[in-house]
Structures are given as structure tokens and as C-alpha cells.
Enzyme design. Structure first.
Site, PDB file in Angstrom:
ATOM      1  N   SER A 273     101.056   0.765   8.167  1.00 24.19           N
ATOM      2  CA  SER A 273      99.603   0.731   8.398  1.00 24.19           C
ATOM      3  C   SER A 273      98.959  -0.555   7.921  1.00 24.19           C
ATOM      4  CB  SER A 273      98.916   1.865   7.624  1.00 24.19           C
ATOM      5  OG  SER A 273      99.255   3.098   8.138  1.00 24.19           O
TER       6      SER A 273
ATOM      7  N   GLU B 163     101.593  13.623  12.512  1.00 23.03           N
ATOM      8  CA  GLU B 163     101.068  13.568  13.879  1.00 23.03           C
ATOM      9  C   GLU B 163     101.569  14.750  14.717  1.00 23.03           C
ATOM     10  OE1 GLU B 163     100.951   9.411  15.655  1.00 23.03           O
ATOM     11  OE2 GLU B 163     102.052   9.031  13.797  1.00 23.03           O
TER      12      GLU B 163
ATOM     13  N   HIS C 137      98.330   1.341  14.108  1.00 26.11           N
ATOM     14  CA  HIS C 137      99.744   1.328  14.505  1.00 26.11           C
ATOM     15  C   HIS C 137      99.796   1.036  15.995  1.00 26.11           C
ATOM     16  CE1 HIS C 137     101.715   3.083  10.920  1.00 26.11           C
ATOM     17  NE2 HIS C 137     100.485   3.461  10.673  1.00 26.11           N
TER      18      HIS C 137
END
Ligand code: HPA
Length: 288
Positions: free
Chosen positions: A31, A87, A62
Site C-alpha cells: 500500500s 477483500e 494497489h
């Protein structure tokens, strides 16, 4: 089609794109650290969405592409952006790109990430070498049938049970310390504790993690390290301390602050990375 076949399909696709280049060092950018990829020369860029079976990153910061080319005079393959467990991807999906890098023949990987600093010693933006990790994700990417093909015939690779006493290569850490010294960059060492996220930790969790011996906390890297070690790939881990862990400062944690602090450390990381690519390639190239 098996998981291994899926990896092979992605590899066949990428080999065609990469032509005759055969990088021996992989780099994964975390990140806010993605622009390190811009320092790669003669880049061949492949967006993740073009690669068969590749997961797509859904998080801001990203960008999601492979950049293969030359860094510090060495052939490297850079993953600009990664996907995370939080995610909704399974850990085999999360580590699919690492499998692909392994099948492409890399011998060492540099994993970078943004992390919360648990140790009071760390300053914001500080780069920390990961000396070991603690897996608190509640899951291991290798749960399921063992796939010995991922050892690619190497000794002590592709095993059901394997050693993790030196998950983060001692010799690569010593290379990194020397590289940082030349660059005038201060590198601390620390233990990275991996959580699933996506919520940040509570102050009580951070106190517990400190008692356990962790000095850094983050939501990535651990699954990739495990899978890289399964393939017999050497790992160097570098965290950028983007924030003090929960309860250690009066400010609230936010992804924006994590991202912005990462950005401020990018230049230092980029110059270190150039030297690391050169030196680590030299170390792994001297071996069969
Ligand atoms: N906790 C978990 N993951 C993180 C943090 C944090 O404080 N900072 C950056 N990634």
C-alpha cells in the site's frame, strides 16, 4: 483444471509477454509503495486483469499490474499491488500471484508492506526488516491437499510439512542491512504479525500482540511468505511503518494516513530497492 494448471496457464501467458527475460528476483509492492515500480527500466507492463486466473485488487493504492524489467542492472519482476484476504479472496487466490512468480523461476522475493508500528522505537515512515512473523490470520494458505509440483523438483520444496525457522532469509537480511548502510537509510528489524483485517486492531489487541513478541502489524505478507517458502524461494520482508498501532497515538487510524505515509517513504524505498535488486540477484545467480 487443477490449481497448478491454472498457474501454468498464467505462466504461459506471461512468458509470451516477457519474451526472453527470465527474472530471478520478484518484488511485491504494498500500500502506497507502488511507484517504486516506475524506477524499473525497459519495463514490460501487464495489467492483472489480462492474466488468466489472476485476482484483481479492489483497494485504493494497489494498482494491479506486473512490471518486468531492469532494476539496479538486474532482471526483476515487480507486482505493483496485491490482493488481500479481507477483500474476500481465499488464501489460495491471495497467493496465486506468488505461485506464478515461483513457476516463472524466481529464486528470491522482496515482500513490502505498510504496517502499524507496535514497538515504541519506530518512527513514522520507518523501514523495518522483517525477521520473523506470527500468523494470526486464522488460516494458512496451504490448508488442503499438498501440491508437490510446486517444489519444481527442488530439494526440500513442495513438502507437506516444512521448516519455518528461517522464513525470512538471514543472508538476504544481512545484504539488506549493508545496502541500507550505503544508502544512509536506517533499517530496524522486527516481528510482523499478520491479521485478516479489514478493521484495524483494538488497543487491547495491540497490547496482546506486543506481549506475544510482535513489533509490527499488518494485513498481508504472511500468506505470501508461507507459499514462497513452500516453493523453496528465499524471502526478504520490508515493512514501512505507516502509522503507530492502535492505542499508541491519539489520532484515529485511517487508510488515507496509511497510504500518505507510505507515499512519503517511497523514494527511500526505491533507492534501497535498486541496490537490493542488484545485490540479491548476484547472491541467487551464483547458485544453480
Ligand atoms: N494495522 C493493520 N494493518 C495495517 C496497519 C495497522 O495499524 N497499518 C498498515 N496496515
Amino acid at each position: 483444471m487443477s490449481y497448478f494448471d491454472d498457474v501454468q496457464e498464467a505462466v504461459t501467458f506471461l512468458r509470451e509477454k516477457l519474451g526472453r527475460t527470465s527474472p530471478r528476483v520478484g518484488i511485491v509492492l504494498g500500500s502506497g509503495l507502488g511507484t517504486v515500480a516506475d524506477t524499473v527500466t525497459s519495463p514490460i507492463i501487464v495489467p492483472y486483469q489480462q492474466i488468466p486466473h489472476f485476482p484483481r485488487s479492489t483497494v485504493e493504492g494497489h494498482s494491479g499490474r506486473i512490471v518486468a524489467g531492469v532494476l539496479g542492472g538486474a532482471q526483476v519482476i515487480v507486482m505493483q499491488g496485491r490482493v488481500h484476504f479481507y477483500e474476500g479472496y481465499s488464501l489460495s487466490e491471495v497467493t496465486f500471484p506468488m505461485r506464478v512468480l515461483g513457476a516463472l523461476g524466481i529464486r528470491a522475493v522482496i515482500l513490502t508492506n505498510a504496517a502499524g508500528g507496535i514497538s515504541e522505537k519506530y518512527k513514522l515512515g520507518q523501514l523495518v526488516l522483517i525477521s520473523d512473523h506470527i500468523n494470526m490470520m486464522g488460516m494458512n494458505p496451504l490448508v488442503g491437499p499438498n501440491e508437490p509440483e510446486f517444489g519444481f523438483g527442488r530439494t526440500d520444496a513442495g513438502l507437506r510439512f516444512f521448516d519455518m525457522t528461517e522464513a525470512y532469509s538471514k543472508r538476504l537480511r544481512s545484504v539488506a542491512v549493508q545496502a541500507a548502510e550505503l544508502d544512509g537509510v536506517t533499517l530496524e528489524e522486527g516481528v510482523y504479525l499478520g491479521v485478516s483485517g479489514p478493521s484495524f486492531e483494538t488497543p487491547a489487541e495491540i497490547r496482546a500482540f506486543r506481549t506475544m513478541g510482535a513489533t509490527l502489524v499488518g494485513m498481508s505478507t504472511v500468506p505470501e511468505t508461507i507459499v514462497a517458502r513452500h516453493m523453496g524461494i528465499e524471502v526478504l520482508g520490508i515493512s514501512c511503518v505507516t502509522n503507530l498501532a492502535a492505542g499508541l497515538s491519539t489520532t484515529q487510524l485511517s487508510h488515507r494516513d496509511v497510504f500518505e505515509t507510505g507515499k512519503q517513504s517511497e523514494r527511500r524505498l526505491a533507492s534501497l530497492m535498486e541496490r537490493l535488486a542488484m545485490w540479491i540477484s548476484a547472491v541467487v545467480d551464483s547458485e544453480p
